[in-house]
Design an enzyme around this catalytic site. Structure first.
Site, PDB file in Angstrom:
ATOM      1  CG  ASP A   1      -1.752   1.216   1.377  1.00 56.61           C
ATOM      2  OD1 ASP A   1      -2.037   1.863   0.356  1.00 56.61           O
ATOM      3  OD2 ASP A   1      -2.147   1.534   2.508  1.00 56.61           O
TER       4      ASP A   1
ATOM      5  CG  HIS B   1      -0.116   8.213   6.621  1.00 55.74           C
ATOM      6  ND1 HIS B   1      -1.228   8.881   6.167  1.00 55.74           N
ATOM      7  CD2 HIS B   1      -0.299   6.919   6.260  1.00 55.74           C
ATOM      8  CE1 HIS B   1      -2.048   8.035   5.568  1.00 55.74           C
ATOM      9  NE2 HIS B   1      -1.500   6.831   5.611  1.00 55.74           N
TER      10      HIS B   1
END
Length: 101
Positions: A25, A29
């Site tokens: 994925d 962040h």
């Protein structure tokens, strides 16, 4: 996976054939976002470029076979999503030198 017990369960699922596919994925962040307690913290990490080298380290350590790794990242997703022939001859290929793993 944050907790050791979760990682151990994932390896158990891989060993028992419970997990059918393996993917990555790409969801980067900030450290501030990652520091939030679960479930307020976002999921994912920058990992698409590290999936193969990290998993080949695990192949080398004997945690799973090279054929199982290939199946879980190529033929397995093709079977799961009904994509004919893509698992047998993937369009995106990675060259692996067996002497390097």
């Amino acid at each position: 996976m944050r907790d050791k017990s979760h990682r151990e369960r994932l390896w158990h699922a891989l060993a028992q054939g419970i997990a059918d596919i393996l993917g990555s994925d790409h969801a980067p962040h900030t450290l501030e976002e990652k520091a939030k307690p679960y479930p307020q913290s976002p999921s994912g990490m920058t990992g698409v470029q590290t999936l193969v080298p990290i998993m080949l380290d695990h192949v080398n350590k004997g945690r799973l076979s090279l054929l199982r790794f290939i199946d879980m990242t190529s033929a397995g997703p093709a079977r799961l999503f009904g994509i004919a022939a893509k698992g047998e001859l993937p369009l995106a290929m990675t060259r692996i030198s067996p002497s390097s793993i």
